[in-house]
Design a protein around this motif. Sequence first.
Motif, mmCIF file in Angstrom:
data_model
loop_
_atom_site.group_PDB
_atom_site.id
_atom_site.type_symbol
_atom_site.label_atom_id
_atom_site.label_comp_id
_atom_site.label_asym_id
_atom_site.label_seq_id
_atom_site.Cartn_x
_atom_site.Cartn_y
_atom_site.Cartn_z
ATOM 1 N N VAL A 587 0.849 -1.188 0.000
ATOM 2 C CA VAL A 587 0.000 0.000 0.000
ATOM 3 C C VAL A 587 0.880 1.230 0.000
ATOM 4 O O VAL A 587 1.810 1.345 0.817
ATOM 5 C CB VAL A 587 -0.937 0.011 1.234
ATOM 6 C CG1 VAL A 587 -1.785 1.284 1.246
ATOM 7 C CG2 VAL A 587 -1.818 -1.219 1.252
ATOM 8 N N ARG A 588 0.622 2.129 -0.958
ATOM 9 C CA ARG A 588 1.337 3.397 -1.042
ATOM 10 C C ARG A 588 0.492 4.493 -0.396
ATOM 11 O O ARG A 588 -0.716 4.597 -0.651
ATOM 12 C CB ARG A 588 1.631 3.749 -2.504
ATOM 13 C CG ARG A 588 2.545 2.764 -3.196
ATOM 14 C CD ARG A 588 2.899 3.234 -4.604
ATOM 15 N NE ARG A 588 1.721 3.471 -5.422
ATOM 16 C CZ ARG A 588 1.070 2.492 -6.062
ATOM 17 N NH1 ARG A 588 1.477 1.245 -5.970
ATOM 18 N NH2 ARG A 588 0.021 2.774 -6.816
ATOM 19 N N PHE A 589 1.130 5.304 0.435
ATOM 20 C CA PHE A 589 0.428 6.326 1.198
ATOM 21 C C PHE A 589 0.806 7.720 0.710
ATOM 22 O O PHE A 589 1.983 7.994 0.405
ATOM 23 C CB PHE A 589 0.769 6.215 2.687
ATOM 24 C CG PHE A 589 0.191 5.002 3.357
ATOM 25 C CD1 PHE A 589 -1.093 5.035 3.880
ATOM 26 C CD2 PHE A 589 0.922 3.830 3.454
ATOM 27 C CE1 PHE A 589 -1.626 3.924 4.493
ATOM 28 C CE2 PHE A 589 0.397 2.721 4.074
ATOM 29 C CZ PHE A 589 -0.886 2.760 4.584
ATOM 30 N N ARG A 590 -0.186 8.569 0.615
ATOM 31 C CA ARG A 590 0.086 9.990 0.412
ATOM 32 C C ARG A 590 0.727 10.554 1.660
ATOM 33 O O ARG A 590 1.641 11.379 1.603
ATOM 34 C CB ARG A 590 -1.209 10.760 0.110
ATOM 35 C CG ARG A 590 -1.882 10.381 -1.195
ATOM 36 C CD ARG A 590 -3.034 11.337 -1.476
ATOM 37 N NE ARG A 590 -3.711 10.963 -2.714
ATOM 38 C CZ ARG A 590 -4.745 10.155 -2.793
ATOM 39 N NH1 ARG A 590 -5.243 9.629 -1.667
ATOM 40 N NH2 ARG A 590 -5.291 9.858 -3.951
ATOM 41 N N GLN A 591 0.160 10.127 2.761
ATOM 42 C CA GLN A 591 0.665 10.545 4.075
ATOM 43 C C GLN A 591 0.505 9.366 5.015
ATOM 44 O O GLN A 591 -0.572 8.774 5.100
ATOM 45 C CB GLN A 591 -0.123 11.749 4.598
ATOM 46 C CG GLN A 591 0.271 12.158 6.015
ATOM 47 C CD GLN A 591 -0.633 13.242 6.573
ATOM 48 O OE1 GLN A 591 -1.270 13.965 5.807
ATOM 49 N NE2 GLN A 591 -0.687 13.361 7.887
ATOM 50 N N LEU A 592 1.564 8.985 5.682
ATOM 51 C CA LEU A 592 1.484 7.857 6.599
ATOM 52 C C LEU A 592 0.677 8.257 7.829
ATOM 53 O O LEU A 592 0.979 9.274 8.461
ATOM 54 C CB LEU A 592 2.883 7.408 7.022
ATOM 55 C CG LEU A 592 2.952 6.083 7.801
ATOM 56 C CD1 LEU A 592 2.522 4.927 6.897
ATOM 57 C CD2 LEU A 592 4.361 5.836 8.323
ATOM 58 N N PRO A 593 -0.390 7.528 8.164
ATOM 59 C CA PRO A 593 -1.198 7.895 9.341
ATOM 60 C C PRO A 593 -0.406 7.731 10.627
ATOM 61 O O PRO A 593 0.560 6.957 10.691
ATOM 62 C CB PRO A 593 -2.372 6.918 9.271
ATOM 63 C CG PRO A 593 -1.866 5.754 8.504
ATOM 64 C CD PRO A 593 -0.894 6.308 7.505
ATOM 65 N N LEU A 594 -0.824 8.482 11.620
ATOM 66 C CA LEU A 594 -0.143 8.410 12.908
ATOM 67 C C LEU A 594 -0.208 6.996 13.487
ATOM 68 O O LEU A 594 0.771 6.492 14.024
ATOM 69 C CB LEU A 594 -0.779 9.413 13.884
ATOM 70 C CG LEU A 594 -0.046 9.642 15.205
ATOM 71 C CD1 LEU A 594 1.350 10.201 14.952
ATOM 72 C CD2 LEU A 594 -0.848 10.598 16.083
#
Length: 955
Positions: A587-594
């Motif tokens: 899975v590629r993330f725009r922004q890694l969740p906290l």
Amino acid sequence: MNNLMRILLVAVQFIGVLSVSAVAQDKPPVAQPAPVTEEPAGFPKYQEMVLPEAEALLRSRPFDWIVLKNQDVVVVEPLSLRPDPISKVPIKYEMAQRTYNRLLKNKPYRDAEITSLRQFQKDPERVKEIDDLEAASKLRIEAAQQRVEMLKPATFKLRVTLQDTSVDSEFLLEMRYVELFVHYEDLVLRRAEQLIQSGNVSLAYDLLLLVARRHRENNEVIRADLEADEAELMAAMKQLEDEKSVLRQSRDELNAPRNKNSPAARQRANSIEKTITGIIAEVKDLEEDLRSVRFKLRFARPKDFPNPEPPRKDDVLLLSWPKFDEIYQRFVLKDSDLHLDQGDTEGAWRLLVELWKPGLDIPGLSARLGGVADRLIAPRVEQQDFRQARFYLRELLSREPASPIGIGWRDKLVDMTSNAIAQARGLSDRGNSADAAREIDRAARIWPEQPGLKELHRDLTDRYQILRVGVLHLAGDPSPDRLPTEADERVRMLSEARMFEPINISDQGVRYGSVYLDSWEPTDLGRQVHFQLKLRRADWEARPLITSADIHRELMGRLQQSLPTYDERLAGFIEGVSVQSPSEFTVRFRQLPLRLEALWQMTVASTEASRDLNEDSRDTNNPMFGRERFHREPGENGQLRLTRVRQQQQVVRLRRVDEVVEIRYESWERALQALVRGDVVAIPLVDLADLKGLQDDGRFLVVPYVLPRSHFLMFNPQSSPLRDGQLRRALMHGIPREKLLNGVILKEARSSNARLVTCPFASTSYAYNRALSQPYYEPSLAAALALTAKKQLGGQIPPLTMICPDDPHLREAALAMVEQWRRIGVEVRLSDVAASNSEWDISYRTAKPIEPLMDAWPLLTMSADARIAALQGVPESTRRMLLELERSVDWTAATKLLHRLLSELLTDARYIPLWEVDEFLVTRRHVTGLPARLLHSYQDIERWTVQSWYPQDVQ
């Protein structure tokens, strides 16, 4: 007046005060009677007397009727010698005769002692003492003789007082002219009997109570007389024992060496020896009289006479008034018939059971017991409530073992049990373990005493384990705020198979685990994460197997805005998904969740291809297959049944829970009763009032939850009046939170099980800001704020509507708040639970947020999930901080931001924190495999084991 009355009635002139008690009757009159000088009016005949009405008997002064030989009736004040002086006088005469005979029997040795004293004592003072002793002995005998003469039934004169206003109303009446005494209690019983026949049992009961009370009072008088006789006899015995001791001392002195040659001393010593022998004999007579008196007191002294002999003719202290028991029995039988006519079968049964006594033969009671028991047992058998049916059957047969109705029902239940056993065996032979377990459990509940049933029950219920849980609410019950209820969340956590699940919580944060993933490793500096799936399962796992293709399909459905499964929050973080193999994906993330694990608490449906991997699972064509580990099945009304999606293999030795059945009860007390009886084996939420008792009871295991449940008030952002901050603050300062917590929520429970809080998150959570001050209760300030708000709202605060969950404790607390707000000038109406609550202003909410950083958005916006639309109506500053919280990548910064958000909301009174309450689950000890502390009611349910437990008849 006729000649007979002239003979009977003699006026009495009294000197001083003359008592008319039973004791006074035994003494001779203090004045001589004078003849009647005036012709009194005649008396009515017995057949002319009218039985007074019940109301008159209850309100009028008590009286007795004396029926003379010529059938004249004299109405007098209640006689002190009662009941039935005609039978009492001979008893008193016999007791007086025994006393007189005892004195005569002992007179010779007393006279011999006095003669010996006169011969031995020559001192004038001693001679005077001997004269006094002889005179006292003669007086005792004369008094006893006079008492005997006075109590002779043939000549006994009864002191009576006419019930009129005349001056000379007291007379002596010779018993030989009396035909019958009709006491006030007898008249009351006659009227009660007529009322019973006419069906007026309520008024009849009042009359019976009156008779019972007067009988107790009369017994107290008789008891006092008997105890006085007892004390007199004991005093006489002590006096004789003291006299015997003195005589023995005198005898020893006379037998001393210095006196042994004196003939007078020897003669006196011989005389003393004879006197001592006489005293010993007299003491034995007194002991016999004392035993007789104490025997008459046996009904008043249950400790001394635990099993008293039945009443005898010479008893004066009676258990009940004559004929009272007979009439009371008819009253109970009539009352039970009326209860049956009104449909109150249980009330009729209670009356008959209370009436039944061992060895007491009451006509008609046996048949009535059987008939009423039949009417109680039949509907309960039809409703499958076999425990209650057995209870009434056992109660009947314990009293009437030969009852044909009882024997018939016992045979019928035994036959039903045999049929159920045969059916369970057949189902088991055909491989249907689930229905076999249900059927054998049904057989055990019909008739547990059936030979061989216990062993078969253990075998079949171990093979297919059913966890029966008692609850107050089921999933799907109406919610006042249309949000998921505690019951909805409980069942969701049981049924859903999530990618990640919390497994532990501390003040440092939440730790997650996954039964689906072997590993998840961030790569490319955290911009993507590589996942490795598990394509194997332990024997106890109920989840289906899924593949990377299933997860890819699920994520694509959540990322595409045009689909109804679109997830705004998830789509904001994920850029894309790629599949490397059936067990690997990235899975590629725009922004890694906290917290990735908190974001990925989702379920995944299986595709057609992966369903072939789940041959050991049921209903693979169900659209929800893959998302569930326990699937909801059709159940009976008031029940919710969920079964394992993946069945356990027959070869598995250590078996786990196969099925969960939630059974709804109308109250905590009913659920607790079901737990004690074994109808259910667990209750997910313990009432704190019974917590200590359950913890101390070795039959049960009480397991605490990790998180307490937070209680708080939320304001509807669309409510126009509550946009005024002064009104919100008035509501906050108008609640005596500590008083309500102790007086309504805790009551008798330990104070350590609840505490005041400052935010909706647990006080042990990282989200809890301990620097915040508790909102304080200040009614004067609240009233002033309400007055200010009233002016700002145009001179009138419109009535507010409050909604509250369907819980008696919470609604009691809500009503108390409504009353407190009324006192400061704010009218709030508590909405009915069943009413539609589309329009509300204040919501009493309870929640148990696990991950505050992820739960703050839906919790504070009162929505099911985090959506941008839910931020409408929320203050601008709150919206900004919630959005900033979503974008946070630093744990410390995010925690500080959450603290600041909650602080500002509390300062602005956007919510009112109340308290948090510790929660506990209780199970029977034969349920094993539970964690030491629970995150939710069914945590690790796949590992629980329900050991066989045979139903017991516990009431």
